[in-house]
Write an enzyme that holds these catalytic residues in place. Structure first.
Site, PDB file in Angstrom:
ATOM      1  N   ARG A 262       0.980  -1.202  -0.023  1.00 49.90           N
ATOM      2  CA  ARG A 262      -0.018   0.029   0.024  1.00 49.90           C
ATOM      3  C   ARG A 262       0.743   1.336   0.142  1.00 49.90           C
ATOM      4  NH1 ARG A 262      -5.274  -0.412   2.138  1.00 49.90           N
ATOM      5  NH2 ARG A 262      -4.790  -1.953   3.574  1.00 49.90           N
ATOM      6  N   GLY A 263       2.008   1.099   0.832  1.00 49.99           N
ATOM      7  CA  GLY A 263       2.691   2.332   0.894  1.00 49.99           C
ATOM      8  C   GLY A 263       3.312   2.769  -0.464  1.00 49.99           C
TER       9      GLY A 263
END
Lengths: 329, 603
Positions: A262-263
Site C-alpha cells: 500500500r505504501g
C-alpha cells in the site's frame, strides 16, 4: 498540509489525509477552505447523491433508472463534517421514517457518506472516533461505494470521498492498522517565528474588518490554485512513471521496512499527482523524495524506545539511498 | 478586616467586573468574541450575570443548550409528530439556527456530549450547521457560546474542541454581600458599540504585542492571540460607545490591550509570567529582527519567541494580571502544564456509557423507549394494519398503528476500558538503573495497550512524597515526554504513593473506566504519610492505606523488585486483597507475565 490536500484533490485515489498537530495550528481552517479552492462539480439535477453527469465515480440507482436529470447543475465540492459521536445510522444512512410512516414505503434516508460523495469528509479528532466507525469510513472510502443492508433495506450508492482526519497525538493514537489505510499523513506545527505569527494575525484582522474586501484581494490567488488543480487533473492521465522511479520507490519502502504494498502504491500515485501539479510530464525521483515523508511516515513499524520522529527516519532512509546509488534524475 | 483580606476582595471584585465586561463584549460581537468559558458555580452571581447578558443582547436571542442535546435538535430535524399530523414533511429548525446572531448558553458544560461539542465547534468556525435531514441545505448559525463550567479543580473540564474556540476565559467567584452591585450593561450602548467595531483601527504594534505576549505565556495556539486582538477592538468600541466618543479613527489603547490579555491570554498560560523584578534585571532591547528564513521544525517550541520580550507585552501582561484574582494565573498555568482537566475531559467522554442501538423490549420492564426504533419497526406494517383496521380509520388523518411487539427500548453500554495505574518506587533504595528499566517497561506496555485502547497512569514516589507523573492517558507520545523528566533518589514514602494512586483510581472509576493498581517497589518504606521518617510508622501507614484501597474494591498487584524477595511485600498485598509477585528485574516481559496475574480480565 496544503500540498497534501492539493495532491488528493488532484487524484482522489491517493486516499485519505491524516493531519496531526496541536490545537490552533490551522487544521480545521485549511480543510474548511477547500470548497472555495476547488473547481465546482457538475451534478445530475435532482440527484440526492450528486452523481456526475458523465457517470464517473459511479451512479446511484435513481440516476441509473433515469429518474434524475436530464438537466445538470453546478455545485460546490462538498466538505462534510463528521462530528464525533455521530451514530452509525447517521453516517451510512437509514430507513426514511417520514416516508415509511406517511406513505408506507420502505425508502432509504441517505447519511453523511452520501452527502460527502465527490468531496471531502472531515473528521476532527479522528483519533477519538469509535474504532468501528473509522473502519467503516476507510472501507467505504477505499471501495467508493456504500452498501447498506439493514432494517430490511438493501441499498448501495456511490460514495467517493477523501477522508480527512485530524487530531492531536497527545490525546490518543490511532491503531496502526488504521494509520496504514490513510494515504498521506502530515504533521503541522505552529509557526515558530514572530513574523509569520504576526502575518496570521494581520490577515485575520484584515478579514474581520472588511470580509468582502479581503475576499476580493485574495480572489485571484484562490483562482490560481483552482486553475492549477484543474490543469493537473487534466494532465494526470498523461504523466508517465518510468521504471527507474518505480524502482526508487520500491527500494525506499524496502529500506524503511514498511509493511505491504500500500505504501509503495500511494507513494507512486502521490508522486504522479505532484508531477501533474508541477506541470511535469514525467515523474522523477525528486517527486518521490518530496512526497515520501507524508506517504510513508505513518507506515513505519513502531519502536517505542526510538525517539526519532518518523518523518526524520524517512529522511534518513532517503539520504542513505542517495548515498549508495545516486539517482538518475 | 486584614489588609490581605481586603486585597483579596478587591481582586475578586475586579474579576467580577471583568466577567461583566466579557458579557458586554460577547453581546456586541458574538461571532468575533467566539464565546466565554465561564467557570462558575450556580448562585446569585451567576444568575445576575446571565440576566445582564440577556439584557445586553437586546433583541438578539439567548438560548439555553442542555449539555446532552442531540444532534437533530441542535441542527434541525424532522418534526415527527407534526409531520404525522399533517401528513407532510415538517422541519423543526435547530437550536443553533434559532439562536442565529445571538448566544447559546450551556449549563454544566463539562458534561457536554462529544457530538454536540463537535457540532458547536463547527458552527463557531463556519457560522452555519448542516441539518440532520438529507436534502436540506446548510442553515445559518452565527452564534457565540457561553459555556458554564462547574467542574471542580480535579475534575475533567470542557471538551478541548470547544474550549479552544472560546475567546474569553472568565472565573466568577462569590464577592460577598457587602460588595457594590455589578456594573450595568446598557443595551443602547451595546447597540452603538456594534456599529463602532469596524471603525477601530489596528496598529502593527498591537499585533506584535499579542503575538509576543502569547509566546511569553507559552501559548502555542494561534487562536488565542487572534481572539485577543479581536477582543481588544471590541473593547475599544465599547469604551467609545460609553464616552460617546465618536472621533474617528479609534485606536486600541493600553486598557484595551490589558483587558483582552486578561480575558484570552493569561488564563491559557502554560508558563506563569515572570515576576516583575525579574523583568527589571534585564531590560530588553526592542524586538530583534525575526529569525531568518530556515523554519525551525521544533514543533510547539516557542523558545525563540520568548527571547524578544517586547517591553509593551510585559506591561500588558502585568496590567492584565491586575484584573484577575490572586494566584489564578499560576493555578491555570499549573493545570495546563499538568494536563489535568482538559485531557481528562477526553477520557471521560470516551468512556461514557452511550447509546449503541435499540432492542425489542417492553419499557415497563426497565429501559427507555426508543421512539424512532419503535416507529421503524411499525412502519412496514402500516398499510396492512390500516386495511385491517377498516376504511373509516384509513380515511382520517394518518394514524400510526403501533403494536406492543413493535416497542423498542434503548440499549446503552458502558464501555469500561481498563486503566492501569502504576505506582513506582523511585527512592534511593530502588536502584536508579532499575528506574530506567521500569520506564522502558511502562513504555512498552503502553505501546501494546494502546492497540486495546487501555489507559495508563504513572505515580512515582520518592523522597518525601508522591507525584502523578503521567495522568491517565493512552498516548505514547505523551508518556515518553513525561517520563523523560522523571528523577529518582531519596526516601521511600510508600503510603503517599499508594494514596496518590488511589486518588487517581477513584477518579478513573468515576469516569467509568475500570482502574487497577500495580505497585512496583522493593517493599522497604521509610517515610510516613505525613512525610516524616521512620521505618515502623512508614510500614503502618502503608498498610493502613492498602486496607483503605482494598475497601473500595480496586484490584491491585504488588511487584516486589527486591533482590531476594521482601516479606513486607506479601503483607502489603494481603492488606490490598491483591496478589504479589517477585520481579527482581522489572523488564517488559516480566511485567507482562506479572500482569496476567490479574486473572481473566487482564488484557
Amino acid at each position: 498540509m496544503k500540498r497534501a490536500l492539493e495532491i488528493v484533490a488532484v487524484d482522489q485515489g491517493v486516499g485519505g489525509v491524516l493531519i496531526f498537530g496541536h490545537r490552533g495550528t490551522g487544521k480545521s481552517t485549511a480543510v474548511r477552505a477547500l470548497p472555495a479552492l476547488l473547481p465546482d462539480i457538475e451534478v445530475m439535477e435532482g440527484c440526492l447523491y450528486g452523481c456526475a453527469p458523465d457517470g464517473r465515480g459511479g451512479r446511484c440507482d435513481a440516476c441509473r433508472a433515469g429518474d434524475t436529470g436530464p438537466g445538470t447543475a453546478r455545485a460546490g465540492v462538498p466538505v462534510v463534517d463528521l462530528p464525533l459521536g455521530a451514530t452509525e445510522d447517521r453516517v451510512v444512512g437509514t430507513l426514511d421514517l417520514e416516508r415509511a410512516l406517511t406513505e408506507g414505503v420502505r425508502a432509504f434516508e441517505p447519511g453523511l457518506l452520501a452527502q460527502a460523495h465527490r468531496g471531502f469528509l472531515y473528521v476532527d479528532e479522528v483519533n477519538l472516533l469509535e474504532d468501528h466507525l473509522v473502519d467503516l469510513l476507510l472501507d467505504v472510502a477505499a471501495s467508493g461505494e456504500n452498501v447498506v443492508e439493514r432494517e430490511g433495506l438493501s441499498v448501495r450508492h456511490p460514495a467517493r470521498f477523501v477522508l480527512v482526519g485530524s487530531g492531536n497525538p497527545e490525546e490518543g493514537e490511532l491503531r496502526p492498522q488504521l494509520l496504514d489505510r490513510f494515504g498521506l499523513s502530515v504533521e503541522v506545527t505552529t509557526p515558530g517565528d514572530l513574523e509569520t505569527r504576526m502575518e496570521v494575525l494581520r490577515r485575520r484582522d484584515a478579514y474581520d474588518r472588511d470580509p468582502e474586501d479581503f475576499a476580493k484581494r485574495w480572489a485571484s490567488a484562490d483562482g490560481r490554485i483552482r486553475a492549477s488543480i484543474r490543469r493537473a487533473r487534466a494532465r494526470l492521465g498523461d504523466v508517465e512513471v518510468p521504471d527507474s522511479v518505480l524502482e526508487t520507490a520500491s527500494r525506499l519502502c524496502l529500506a524503511l521496512g514498511t509493511d505491504g504494498l500500500r505504501g509503495e502504491l500511494t507513494l507512486i500515485r502521490a508522486a504522479r499527482a505532484l508531477a501533474a501539479l508541477d506541470g511535469d510530464d514525467v515523474v522523477a525521483d525528486h517527486h518521490i523524495v518530496a512526497v515520501a515523508p507524508s506517504a510513508l511516515r505513518h507506515r513505519l513499524r513502531r519502536d517505542p524506545l526510538d525517539d526519532t520522529g518518523s518523518g526524520a527516519r524517512v529522511g534518513r532512509a532517503i539520504e542513505e539511498l542517495a548515498a549508495n546509488d545516486p539517482p538518475a534524475a | 478586616m486584614t489588609d490581605q483580606e481586603s486585597e483579596r476582595r478587591a481582586r475578586a471584585r475586579a474579576a467580577r467586573d471583568l466577567a461583566w465586561t466579557a458579557a458586554a463584549l460577547v453581546a456586541i460581537d458574538p461571532h468575533g468574541v467566539g464565546g466565554i468559558h465561564l467557570r462558575a458555580r450556580p448562585g446569585p452571581e451567576l444568575d445576575a450575570w446571565t440576566r445582564s447578558l440577556a439584557e445586553a443582547l437586546g433583541e438578539r436571542s439567548l438560548r439555553r443548550m442542555p449539555p446532552h442535546i442531540d444532534a437533530g435538535r441542535l441542527t434541525g430535524e424532522l418534526d415527527l409528530v407534526a409531520s404525522l399530523r399533517e401528513g407532510r414533511r415538517i422541519v423543526r429548525t435547530g437550536l443553533l439556527t434559532d439562536a442565529d446572531r445571538g448566544v447559546v448558553i450551556v449549563p454544566m458544560a463539562e458534561r457536554l456530549e462529544r457530538e454536540a461539542g463537535a457540532i458547536l465547534a463547527e458552527a463557531l468556525d463556519t457560522r452555519r450547521v448542516l441539518p440532520r435531514l438529507p436534502g436540506l441545505a446548510y442553515a445559518p448559525a452565527d452564534v457565540a457560546a457561553v459555556l458554564i463550567d462547574e467542574s471542580r479543580d480535579d475534575e475533567a473540564g470542557l471538551p478541548d474542541i470547544v474550549q479552544e474556540r472560546m475567546g474569553c476565559l472568565v472565573v466568577l467567584e462569590p464577592v460577598g454581600y457587602s460588595a457594590p452591585p455589578p456594573p450595568v450593561i446598557d443595551p443602547g450602548r451595546v447597540e452603538v458599540a456594534r456599529r463602532l467595531v469596524r471603525e477601530v483601527e489596528t496598529d502593527e504594534s498591537d499585533i506584535e504585542t499579542f503575538v509576543v505576549a502569547a509566546a511569553r505565556l507559552g501559548i502555542a495556539s494561534l487562536r488565542a492571540p487572534i481572539h485577543a486582538l479581536r477582543i481588544a477592538r471590541v473593547h475599544r468600541a465599547w469604551r467609545a460607545a460609553g464616552d460617546m466618543d465618536v472621533s474617528t479613527p479609534l485606536r486600541i489603547e493600553g486598557d484595551d490591550l490589558a483587558v483582552a490579555a486578561a480575558l484570552s491570554l493569561l488564563p491559557r498560560a502554560t508558563v506563569a509570567p515572570a515576576p516583575p523584578d525579574a523583568a527589571d534585571d534585564a531590560p530588553q532591547p526592542p524586538p530583534p529582527p525575526p529569525p531568518s528564513g530556515s523554519d525551525d521544525d521544533g514543533g510547539d517550541d516557542l523558545d525563540e519567541l520568548k527571547g524578544p520580550t517586547g517591553p509593551l507585552a510585559e506591561q500588558v501582561v502585568e496590567a492584565a494580571e491586575a484584573h484577575l484574582p490572586e494566584g489564578l494565573v499560576t493555578r491555570f498555568a499549573e493545570a495546563h502544564a499538568r494536563g489535568t482537566g482538559r485531557k481528562g475531559a477526553k477520557l471521560r467522554q470516551l468512556m461514557h456509557g452511550h447509546r449503541v442501538g435499540a432492542r425489542r423490549g417492553d419499557p415497563r420492564r426497565g429501559g427507555r423507549v426508543d421512539l424512532p426504533a419503535t416507529l421503524r419497526a411499525a412502519a412496514p406494517w402500516q398499510r396492512s394494519r390500516r386495511e385491517r383496521a377498516g376504511a373509516d380509520v384509513a380515511a382520517s388523518a394518518p394514524v400510526v398503528h403501533v403494536r406492543p411487539s413493535d416497542l423498542h427500548v434503548q440499549e446503552r453500554v458502558r464501555r469500561t476500558a481498563t486503566a492501569t495505574v502504576f505506582v513506582v518506587d523511585a527512592s534511593g533504595s530502588q536502584a536508579l538503573n532499575r528506574l530506567a528499566e521500569v520506564k522502558g517497561a511502562v513504555e512498552l506496555f503502553l505501546g501494546e495497550s494502546y492497540v486495546r485502547r487501555d489507559q495508563v497512569a504513572l505515580v512515582v514516589f520518592r523522597d518525601r512524597g508522591a507525584e502523578l507523573v503521567v495522568p491517565p492517558t493512552r498516548s505514547l507520545v505523551r508518556v515518553r515526554r513525561l517520563l523523560r523528566g522523571m528523577a529518582g533518589g531519596g526516601g521511600t514514602p510508600l503510603a503517599a504513593g499508594l494514596q496518590e494512586a488511589w486518588k487517581v483510581a477513584l477518579r478513573l472509576e468515576a469516569s467509568e473506566a475500570s482502574p487497577r493498581i500495580v505497585l512496583l517497589s522493593d517493599g522497604r518504606p521509610n517515610v510516613g504519610i505525613d512525610g516524616a521518617g521512620g521505618r515502623k510508622r512508614a510500614r503502618e501507614d502503608a498498610l493502613d492505606m492498602a486496607r483503605r484501597i482494598a475497601a473500595t474494591g480496586i484490584p491491585s498487584l504488588v511487584l516486589d523488585s527486591s533482590a531476594r524477595g521482601e516479606r513486607f511485600a506479601s503483607e502489603l498485598a494481603e492488606a490490598l486483597h491483591g496478589t504479589v509477585a517477585h520481579l527482581p528485574r522489572p523488564d517488559a516481559q516480566g511485567l507482562r507475565r506479572a500482569l496476567d496475574l490479574f486473572g481473566a480480565d487482564a488484557p
